[in-house]
Design a protein around this motif. Structure first.
Motif, short mmCIF file in Angstrom:
data_model
loop_
_atom_site.label_atom_id
_atom_site.label_comp_id
_atom_site.label_asym_id
_atom_site.label_seq_id
_atom_site.Cartn_x
_atom_site.Cartn_y
_atom_site.Cartn_z
N TYR A 176 0.86 -1.18 0.00
CA TYR A 176 0.00 0.00 0.00
C TYR A 176 0.90 1.24 0.00
CZ TYR A 176 -4.46 -2.26 1.48
OH TYR A 176 -5.62 -3.00 1.56
N VAL A 177 0.62 2.17 -0.87
CA VAL A 177 1.29 3.47 -0.81
C VAL A 177 0.21 4.54 -0.70
CG1 VAL A 177 2.83 5.13 -1.91
CG2 VAL A 177 3.26 2.67 -2.16
N THR A 178 0.23 5.25 0.42
CA THR A 178 -0.69 6.37 0.64
C THR A 178 0.03 7.64 0.21
OG1 THR A 178 -1.73 5.22 2.52
CG2 THR A 178 -2.04 7.62 2.36
N TYR A 179 -0.61 8.40 -0.69
CA TYR A 179 0.03 9.61 -1.21
C TYR A 179 -0.95 10.77 -1.20
CZ TYR A 179 -2.37 8.82 -5.69
OH TYR A 179 -3.31 8.65 -6.67
N ASP A 180 -0.42 11.95 -1.43
CA ASP A 180 -1.20 13.19 -1.39
C ASP A 180 -1.60 13.58 -2.81
OD1 ASP A 180 -2.30 15.68 -1.00
OD2 ASP A 180 -0.54 16.54 -0.01
N ALA A 201 3.11 5.09 -7.61
CA ALA A 201 3.06 3.88 -8.42
C ALA A 201 4.44 3.28 -8.59
CB ALA A 201 2.44 4.20 -9.77
N GLU A 202 5.46 4.13 -8.79
CA GLU A 202 6.82 3.64 -8.92
C GLU A 202 7.28 2.93 -7.65
OE1 GLU A 202 8.48 7.20 -11.90
OE2 GLU A 202 8.99 7.21 -9.76
N ILE A 203 6.97 3.54 -6.51
CA ILE A 203 7.36 2.95 -5.22
C ILE A 203 6.67 1.62 -5.02
CG2 ILE A 203 7.14 3.23 -2.72
CD1 ILE A 203 7.55 6.27 -3.22
N ALA A 204 5.37 1.58 -5.25
CA ALA A 204 4.62 0.35 -5.05
C ALA A 204 5.11 -0.76 -5.97
CB ALA A 204 3.13 0.61 -5.28
N ASP A 205 5.35 -0.42 -7.23
CA ASP A 205 5.83 -1.42 -8.19
C ASP A 205 7.19 -1.96 -7.79
OD1 ASP A 205 3.55 -1.13 -9.74
OD2 ASP A 205 4.48 0.30 -11.14
N ALA A 206 8.08 -1.09 -7.32
CA ALA A 206 9.44 -1.51 -6.97
C ALA A 206 9.43 -2.45 -5.76
CB ALA A 206 10.32 -0.29 -6.70
#
Length: 501
Positions: free
Chosen positions: A251-255, A266-271
């Motif tokens: 899960y990546v929570t972003y602003d 999306a880049e962080i989650a995919d990596a």
């Protein structure tokens, strides 16, 4: 402006292969308390609620705590228990509709109810039906979550622990609260994306002490300092729950208010998802057969501390029965001395032993009464009753420090050179007080056989001369193919070796 925040904890982890249900009694044994009573019990310990209170104090909230409902991992939650707890939460929200600015929840992420395989997703669906789509909701998760798409859609903010053993519950609760405060104040517009990995569990079940996830947690902490990235949650999965969306998920929570944050999230989650997949063969544990584990114990030099044998497969903390006997039988057959086996969850035997007195020699059948096919059948043993107790203990280690717990009716039976802690209520080994409270000094024993996968390490690894991990063949065996999966989406690794990502 003073924000009005409603909080609740509903935390349990459910093994769908286990017979029966998690009933109200199981919550009452651990924690089932409302309002101020819950705050008194949990507000100064390593708990999510304590972190919520920290955030409330820092930001000057008017905080209303509804309920804390926690039960040791077990079979799916019964409809009665699930509806009672969710009903209290939803009734409190309904009564304050239009009068609260945000909701803050302590959840697990691997809750399965009798009628709902995604227990947390269903709770959030019910809440959203009351408050609508826009009210900020933040939640914490155990890192052993099967974090579903429905969960990600129903709450804007997610914060998962980053330690296993879990020592950052309070930290995670406060972080979730501070992110909620930013959302309520309009400083951020949070939303969460999810990436699922077609595996049953992360290779090391999310361990934060060894293995590839150590680096991933470090990356996640750094990423959370980037503009627009609010939280990076690495959920390792829980393969003892046979549900459609089992397995690791990021899960990546972003602003949404920060330009480019969606792309970076999306880049962080995919990596992270790719890293989990690429490390699928990297298991750090060597799972010893019972005979090999006991052979090491037989000749172990305990001058630098006891040998700790983790009975991985019979871990009550993953919903196993906690009454497997294969390891105990081998320890007795090997005539080990100064050895401890803890706990043996056998209410029938505990009650029978309480019909006698300390010092009596008794013959009794213990363990193996739930499903002998997983971990061995009952053993008829003769031993001396060393201790009879009501089972109360107060934790003082990294995980349970300050929390009161009970094993219920409890006895210590010494059979030859092995002290067996026989208990009524479910609990894995988390704290040394689980032995000290019953007259066993773990620092003065040669062998400690503990029913736990990883959490034991927080309290017991510092005193151990060596730690080994044993697959006793019980319900949570790492040999996953032994369990009859029906609902999980296939293909999935390692059940299906040809799975691709």
């Amino acid at each position: 402006m003073t924000f009005r925040v409603l909080t609740a904890e509903f935390i349990t982890e459910n093994n769908t292969f286990k017979k029966g249900f998690t009933e109200l009694h199981d919550f009452q044994v651990d924690t089932l308390a409302e309002g101020d009573e819950a705050i008194t019990m949990r507000g100064e310990a390593n708990t999510e609620l304590a972190g919520f209170l920290d955030a409330a104090t820092d930001r000057g909230w008017e905080m209303t705590h509804v309920i804390s409902a926690l039960a040791s991992p077990n079979a799916p939650v019964s409809s009665e228990a699930y509806d009672l707890v969710t009903g209290k939460i939803c009734d409190a929200i309904r009564a304050r509709r239009g009068q609260i600015d945000g909701i803050l929840l302590g959840l697990h992420g691997a809750q399965v109810a009798e009628d709902h395989e995604d227990g947390e997703g269903e709770l959030l669906r019910r809440i959203r039906a009351i408050v609508g789509p826009d009210l900020p909701i933040a939640a914490t998760l155990d890192l052993h979550a099967n974090a579903t798409e429905a969960m990600a859609q129903q709450a804007q903010i997610w914060v998962t622990y980053k330690t296993y053993p879990h020592i950052d519950l309070r930290i995670s609760g406060k972080r979730a609260g501070l992110l909620l405060d930013d959302a309520m104040a309009g400083r951020t517009k949070p939303t969460t994306i999810r990436r699922h990995v077609p595996m049953m569990d992360e290779a090391n079940a999310g361990r934060s002490d060894v293995g590839p996830m150590v680096l991933e947690y470090e990356k996640a902490r750094k990423e959370e300092t980037e503009q627009g990235i609010l939280s990076v949650s690495l959920n390792s999965g829980f393969s003892d729950a046979d549900i459609a969306e089992m397995g690791p998920a990021v899960y990546v929570t972003y602003d949404r208010g920060v330009a480019g944050a969606d792309k970076r999230a999306a880049e962080i989650a995919d990596a992270h998802a790719r890293a989990i997949w690429d490390a699928r063969y990297s298991c750090a544990n060597t799972f010893l057969e019972v005979a090999d584990a006991v052979a090491q114990a037989k000749g172990f030099d305990a001058s630098k501390g006891p040998l700790v044998i983790a009975d991985y497969a019979d871990n009550p903390g993953s919903g196993a029965y906690g009454d497997a006997t294969n390891l105990l039988k081998a320890m007795l057959d090997a005539k080990l001395t100064d050895a401890v086996f803890a706990p043996m969850i056998d209410p029938e035997a505990a009650i029978e032993l309480h019909k006698h007195k300390e010092g009596d020699t008794v013959t009794i059948a213990i363990g193996g009464k739930n499903d002998p096919a997983f971990g061995g059948g009952p053993l008829t043993l003769t031993g001396r009753i060393e201790k009879l107790s009501d089972g109360f203990f107060r934790g003082d280690g990294p995980m349970l420090g300050g929390l009161d717990r009970t094993y219920g009716t409890t006895a210590v039976l010494k059979v030859d050179g092995v002290e067996i802690l026989i208990v009524t209520e479910r609990e894995q080994m988390l704290d040394r007080q689980q032995l000290y409270a019953f007259g066993i000094d773990p620092t003065k024993r040669k062998v400690l056989a503990l029913k736990s996968m990883q959490h034991f390490r927080a309290a017991f690894e510092p005193i151990a001369g060596k730690v080994i991990v044993c697959d006793s063949g019980a319900l949570s065996t790492p040999k996953m193919a032994r369990r009859p999966y029906k609902r999980v989406k296939r293909p999935i690794w390692p059940l299906d070796e040809a799975t691709t990502f």
